[in-house]
Motif scaffolding. Structure first.
Motif, PDB file in Angstrom:
ATOM      1  N   GLY A 181       0.501  -1.204   0.082  1.00 16.83           N
ATOM      2  CA  GLY A 181       0.198  -0.099   0.233  1.00 16.83           C
ATOM      3  C   GLY A 181       0.800   1.493   0.167  1.00 16.83           C
ATOM      4  O   GLY A 181       0.300   2.290  -0.166  1.00 16.83           O
ATOM      5  N   THR A 182       2.091   1.311   0.194  1.00 16.33           N
ATOM      6  CA  THR A 182       3.023   2.572   0.056  1.00 16.33           C
ATOM      7  C   THR A 182       3.014   2.884  -1.379  1.00 16.33           C
ATOM      8  O   THR A 182       3.244   1.888  -2.270  1.00 16.33           O
ATOM      9  CB  THR A 182       4.333   2.113   0.838  1.00 16.33           C
ATOM     10  OG1 THR A 182       5.031   1.030   0.249  1.00 16.33           O
ATOM     11  CG2 THR A 182       4.041   1.663   2.384  1.00 16.33           C
ATOM     12  N   PRO A 183       3.417   3.985  -1.671  1.00 14.22           N
ATOM     13  CA  PRO A 183       3.512   4.469  -2.809  1.00 14.22           C
ATOM     14  C   PRO A 183       4.657   3.992  -3.615  1.00 14.22           C
ATOM     15  O   PRO A 183       5.824   3.907  -2.633  1.00 14.22           O
ATOM     16  CB  PRO A 183       3.670   6.033  -2.758  1.00 14.22           C
ATOM     17  CG  PRO A 183       3.015   6.430  -1.491  1.00 14.22           C
ATOM     18  CD  PRO A 183       3.004   5.144  -0.438  1.00 14.22           C
ATOM     19  N   ALA A 184       4.702   3.711  -5.022  1.00 17.53           N
ATOM     20  CA  ALA A 184       5.771   3.121  -5.690  1.00 17.53           C
ATOM     21  C   ALA A 184       6.528   4.344  -6.170  1.00 17.53           C
ATOM     22  O   ALA A 184       7.872   4.128  -6.473  1.00 17.53           O
ATOM     23  CB  ALA A 184       5.520   2.326  -6.714  1.00 17.53           C
ATOM     24  N   ASN A 185       5.951   5.505  -6.026  1.00 20.51           N
ATOM     25  CA  ASN A 185       7.028   6.908  -6.548  1.00 20.51           C
ATOM     26  C   ASN A 185       7.387   6.985  -7.848  1.00 20.51           C
ATOM     27  O   ASN A 185       8.566   7.157  -8.311  1.00 20.51           O
ATOM     28  CB  ASN A 185       7.969   6.965  -5.524  1.00 20.51           C
ATOM     29  CG  ASN A 185       7.455   7.297  -3.982  1.00 20.51           C
ATOM     30  OD1 ASN A 185       6.611   8.187  -4.071  1.00 20.51           O
ATOM     31  ND2 ASN A 185       8.231   7.100  -3.054  1.00 20.51           N
ATOM     32  N   GLY A 186       6.583   6.073  -8.803  1.00 19.11           N
ATOM     33  CA  GLY A 186       6.967   6.251 -10.310  1.00 19.11           C
ATOM     34  C   GLY A 186       6.991   7.339 -10.838  1.00 19.11           C
ATOM     35  O   GLY A 186       6.301   8.470 -10.576  1.00 19.11           O
ATOM     36  N   LYS A 187       7.415   7.571 -12.173  1.00 20.30           N
ATOM     37  CA  LYS A 187       7.129   8.817 -13.014  1.00 20.30           C
ATOM     38  C   LYS A 187       6.274   8.551 -13.886  1.00 20.30           C
ATOM     39  O   LYS A 187       6.296   7.667 -14.565  1.00 20.30           O
ATOM     40  CB  LYS A 187       8.499   9.052 -13.621  1.00 20.30           C
ATOM     41  CG  LYS A 187       9.815   9.432 -12.378  1.00 20.30           C
ATOM     42  CD  LYS A 187      10.992   9.573 -13.421  1.00 20.30           C
ATOM     43  CE  LYS A 187      12.163  10.087 -12.475  1.00 20.30           C
ATOM     44  NZ  LYS A 187      13.203  10.510 -13.070  1.00 20.30           N
ATOM     45  N   PHE A 188       5.077   9.492 -13.937  1.00 15.25           N
ATOM     46  CA  PHE A 188       4.192   9.676 -14.860  1.00 15.25           C
ATOM     47  C   PHE A 188       4.762  10.719 -16.065  1.00 15.25           C
ATOM     48  O   PHE A 188       5.002  11.903 -15.454  1.00 15.25           O
ATOM     49  CB  PHE A 188       3.043   9.941 -14.340  1.00 15.25           C
ATOM     50  CG  PHE A 188       2.365   8.776 -13.547  1.00 15.25           C
ATOM     51  CD1 PHE A 188       1.758   7.527 -13.904  1.00 15.25           C
ATOM     52  CD2 PHE A 188       2.374   8.713 -12.078  1.00 15.25           C
ATOM     53  CE1 PHE A 188       1.143   6.605 -13.268  1.00 15.25           C
ATOM     54  CE2 PHE A 188       2.210   7.704 -11.296  1.00 15.25           C
ATOM     55  CZ  PHE A 188       1.437   6.738 -11.982  1.00 15.25           C
ATOM     56  N   ARG A 189       4.296  10.368 -17.112  1.00 19.51           N
ATOM     57  CA  ARG A 189       4.440  11.422 -18.262  1.00 19.51           C
ATOM     58  C   ARG A 189       3.523  11.303 -19.286  1.00 19.51           C
ATOM     59  O   ARG A 189       2.587  10.399 -19.079  1.00 19.51           O
ATOM     60  CB  ARG A 189       5.971  11.369 -18.852  1.00 19.51           C
ATOM     61  CG  ARG A 189       6.223   9.975 -19.664  1.00 19.51           C
ATOM     62  CD  ARG A 189       7.545   9.892 -20.432  1.00 19.51           C
ATOM     63  NE  ARG A 189       7.745   8.459 -21.042  1.00 19.51           N
ATOM     64  CZ  ARG A 189       7.439   8.406 -22.387  1.00 19.51           C
ATOM     65  NH1 ARG A 189       6.775   9.538 -22.964  1.00 19.51           N
ATOM     66  NH2 ARG A 189       7.520   7.231 -22.960  1.00 19.51           N
ATOM     67  N   GLU A 190       3.478  12.256 -20.161  1.00 17.84           N
ATOM     68  CA  GLU A 190       2.464  12.566 -20.972  1.00 17.84           C
ATOM     69  C   GLU A 190       1.006  12.142 -20.311  1.00 17.84           C
ATOM     70  O   GLU A 190       0.373  11.486 -21.249  1.00 17.84           O
ATOM     71  CB  GLU A 190       2.321  11.647 -22.168  1.00 17.84           C
ATOM     72  CG  GLU A 190       3.995  12.082 -22.808  1.00 17.84           C
ATOM     73  CD  GLU A 190       3.806  11.419 -24.341  1.00 17.84           C
ATOM     74  OE1 GLU A 190       2.897  11.086 -24.983  1.00 17.84           O
ATOM     75  OE2 GLU A 190       5.248  11.095 -24.541  1.00 17.84           O
ATOM     76  N   MET A 191       0.857  12.848 -19.351  1.00 16.66           N
ATOM     77  CA  MET A 191      -0.206  12.680 -18.553  1.00 16.66           C
ATOM     78  C   MET A 191      -1.631  13.282 -19.229  1.00 16.66           C
ATOM     79  O   MET A 191      -1.813  14.443 -19.467  1.00 16.66           O
ATOM     80  CB  MET A 191      -0.514  13.212 -17.129  1.00 16.66           C
ATOM     81  CG  MET A 191      -1.639  12.877 -16.231  1.00 16.66           C
ATOM     82  SD  MET A 191      -1.564  11.249 -15.702  1.00 16.66           S
ATOM     83  CE  MET A 191      -0.188  11.435 -14.105  1.00 16.66           C
ATOM     84  N   ARG A 192      -2.672  12.545 -19.727  1.00 14.13           N
ATOM     85  CA  ARG A 192      -4.021  13.007 -20.080  1.00 14.13           C
ATOM     86  C   ARG A 192      -4.922  12.594 -19.102  1.00 14.13           C
ATOM     87  O   ARG A 192      -5.799  11.522 -19.425  1.00 14.13           O
ATOM     88  CB  ARG A 192      -3.920  12.492 -21.640  1.00 14.13           C
ATOM     89  CG  ARG A 192      -3.131  13.083 -22.491  1.00 14.13           C
ATOM     90  CD  ARG A 192      -3.150  12.471 -24.014  1.00 14.13           C
ATOM     91  NE  ARG A 192      -2.125  13.062 -24.865  1.00 14.13           N
ATOM     92  CZ  ARG A 192      -2.282  12.907 -26.196  1.00 14.13           C
ATOM     93  NH1 ARG A 192      -2.889  11.984 -26.716  1.00 14.13           N
ATOM     94  NH2 ARG A 192      -1.209  13.167 -26.774  1.00 14.13           N
ATOM     95  N   SER A 193      -5.280  13.221 -18.156  1.00 14.55           N
ATOM     96  CA  SER A 193      -6.043  12.905 -16.982  1.00 14.55           C
ATOM     97  C   SER A 193      -7.633  13.249 -17.185  1.00 14.55           C
ATOM     98  O   SER A 193      -8.372  13.251 -16.307  1.00 14.55           O
ATOM     99  CB  SER A 193      -5.484  13.191 -15.678  1.00 14.55           C
ATOM    100  OG  SER A 193      -5.216  14.473 -15.704  1.00 14.55           O
ATOM    101  N   ILE A 194      -7.845  14.110 -18.093  1.00 22.50           N
ATOM    102  CA  ILE A 194      -9.068  14.857 -18.548  1.00 22.50           C
ATOM    103  C   ILE A 194      -9.614  14.407 -19.697  1.00 22.50           C
ATOM    104  O   ILE A 194      -8.742  14.626 -20.756  1.00 22.50           O
ATOM    105  CB  ILE A 194      -8.881  16.506 -18.325  1.00 22.50           C
ATOM    106  CG1 ILE A 194      -8.319  16.791 -17.035  1.00 22.50           C
ATOM    107  CG2 ILE A 194     -10.376  16.947 -18.592  1.00 22.50           C
ATOM    108  CD1 ILE A 194      -8.304  18.436 -17.054  1.00 22.50           C
TER     109      ILE A 194
END
Length: 232
Positions: A181-194
């Motif tokens: 349950g702890t955050p993996a702290n990965g990197k997100f890019r080219e986020m299209r969240s809408i």
């Protein structure tokens, strides 16, 4: 005297000019529903009934919308010739709504220009917001390289409670977690969240240094849905 005669002639001509009422052009204008989901898929039937006195060569009407498009041309206007339907000169069009919530104004007018005036009828349709009820996540791979060597593209398809698309402007949140349950702290890019017009969201995710075989879970919030892939 000459001016008086000309004035009287003009007065007689103007008094003989007939003002055309809009009821002499259209006898009815209606829409099948006045409230619809802004899901980009639902349709509304638009019907105009012309006066029975309409000349044969003046039976074309132009439908116009401020949002969405008419089928099958997918344009904002549609020119339709009225045909007899149950004894009435009827012009029909099918409006496909967009994913944008708000008021949609649909109008109809004759195709021909009139020297008497402009004859336009309007109806307002309320496009209500289509909210998220479910999300389907599809990753480009179920395995990912450690130390940011590779990334995974995740595409989410959003649906409403009827299984149709959602309105534009729906927002989601991407997060990643380890199995505890702890955050993996990965990197997100080219986020299209809408969401835009296609009811989809997406992102690329890469992960830091972890042992091979450790599961990583990506959660997409609103509503919550998750998928798990393994460090390779």
């Amino acid at each position: 005297m000459k001016r008086l005669i000309l004035f009287l002639i003009a007065l007689i001509i103007s008094s003989c000019t007939k003002d055309t009422d809009i009821n002499e052009v259209f006898s009815d204008f209606s829409v099948s529903i006045d409230q619809v989901s802004a899901d980009g898929q639902s349709t509304v039937n638009v019907i105009a009934i012309l006066s029975s006195n309409a000349d044969y060569d003046r039976r074309n009407v132009i439908f116009k919308t401020t949002s969405g498009s008419f089928l099958p041309s997918l344009t904002e206007t549609a020119t339709v010739k009225a045909e007899y339907d149950n004894g009435k000169l009827t012009a029909k069009a099918t409006l496909k709504v967009s994913t944008k919530p708000g008021n949609v104004i649909v109008s109809v007018k004759p195709e021909f220009d009139s020297s008497v005036g402009e004859f336009i009828l309007e109806k307002t349709i309320i496009a209500v917001q289509s909210n998220v009820a479910s999300i389907h996540l599809e990753p480009s791979s179920y395995g990912i390289g450690s130390n940011y060597l590779t990334d995974v593209k995740v595409v989410g398809t959003l649906k409403n409670s009827s299984g149709k698309s959602v309105s534009s402007g729906q927002k989601v949140v991407f997060e990643d977690f380890l199995s505890d349950g702890t955050p993996a702290n990965g990197k997100f890019r080219e986020m299209r969240s809408i969401t835009a017009s296609y009811s989809k969201v997406s992102c690329y995710c890469s992960i830091g240094t972890f042992q091979i075989g450790i599961p990583i879970t990506i959660k997409c919030m609103n509503p919550i849905i998750q998928l798990t892939y393994l460090i390779q």
